[in-house]
Design an enzyme around this catalytic site. Structure first.
Site, PDB file in Angstrom:
ATOM      1  N   SER A   1      79.875  52.241  35.912  1.00 27.02           N
ATOM      2  CA  SER A   1      79.729  53.505  35.062  1.00 27.02           C
ATOM      3  C   SER A   1      79.630  54.575  36.311  1.00 27.02           C
ATOM      4  CB  SER A   1      78.451  53.414  34.255  1.00 27.02           C
ATOM      5  OG  SER A   1      77.993  54.653  33.902  1.00 27.02           O
TER       6      SER A   1
ATOM      7  N   TYR B   1      69.630  51.904  33.063  1.00 26.64           N
ATOM      8  CA  TYR B   1      71.002  51.528  32.960  1.00 26.64           C
ATOM      9  C   TYR B   1      71.512  51.974  34.579  1.00 26.64           C
ATOM     10  CZ  TYR B   1      75.769  51.527  31.198  1.00 26.64           C
ATOM     11  OH  TYR B   1      77.192  51.252  30.868  1.00 26.64           O
TER      12      TYR B   1
END
Length: 253
Positions: free
Chosen positions: A159, A172
């Site tokens: 990501s 995350y």
């Protein structure tokens, strides 16, 4: 090192992944489901891994309906799976298929977006378990089987927040930094081998996880999983042999 995907011109076809056996985690939803369907359309036999049997069965049915090779279903909850479970998975694959050509690690959990000081230890452990430790255990179990195939491709999902930390994305973000590191370690350890390890960043895509992270965003402004699949096929195909240790973006910036 991250780079914008230079392979947007890659065109997948029904023989791009012919005769390959590819495992996809998180295959019941979103990008994982679309990748499984696409890999199957390109000729691969897909092993569908996920925690919700009904969703895996739906993916299975769609693959069969499109006339692709019959897939396999392996229900597995990465939150509770241990090394023994992953070894059992490998034994099953080796017994049924004798080989494994590719793995897409797609399963992830978002966790709560909050200030760093408010991250709960239990949630931190849960996110790291699914996003990092499960991959670590699965790769360790799979390596002996994967190494038998000189064209094998292992793809991790990263990501933008796994490359540059962002406020409130603590758990995350840290899990994706760890994912990038895992890929780089494996790629460097196998730099003189044909087997390859890479990361893929789907970017802003119309998924349930994206809607949870950005509840006010208009999903119609985002690409669908189907619109970014050329990158996923590219990294699994023999066209990308020699590509190792890269973190590729699906969408041009």
């Amino acid at each position: 090192m991250s780079e914008t995907l230079p392979h947007l011109a890659f065109e997948a076809h029904e023989q791009s992944l012919a005769n390959k056996v590819i495992l996809v985690t998180g295959a019941g939803d979103g990008i994982g489901k679309e990748a499984a369907l696409t890999y199957a359309k390109c000729g691969a036999t897909v092993i569908l891994v996920g925690k919700t049997v009904a969703k895996l069965e739906a993916t299975y049915d769609e693959i069969v309906a499109q006339g692709s090779p019959q897939p396999s279903i392996v229900p597995m909850d990465h939150q509770g799976a241990n090394a023994q479970h992953y070894q059992g998975l490998v034994d099953t694959i080796a017994g049924e298929y004798k080989k494994l050509d590719g793995v897409l690690f797609n399963a992830s959990v978002l966790g709560t977006l909050c200030p760093f000081a408010e991250i709960k230890e239990k949630e931190y452990d849960q996110v790291m378990q699914v996003n990092v430790k499960s991959q670590f255990l699965m790769v360790q179990a799979l390596l002996p089987l994967i190494k038998k195939n000189e064209t094998a491709s292992i793809v991790f999902t990263t990501s933008g927040v796994g490359r540059k930390g962002r406020a409130f994305w603590g758990t995350y973000s840290m899990s994706k930094f760890a994912t990038e590191a895992m890929m780089q370690v494996l790629a460097d350890e196998h730099k003189n081998k044909a087997i390859r390890f890479n990361c893929i960043n789907p970017g802003a895509t119309r998924t349930d996880m994206r809607s949870k992270a950005y509840p006010g965003e208009d999903p119609n402004t985002l690409k669908t999983p189907a619109q970014i699949m050329q990158t996923y096929v590219y990294l699994m195909s023999d066209v990308s042999r020699g590509v190792n240790g890269r973190s590729l973006d699906c969408q041009a910036k």
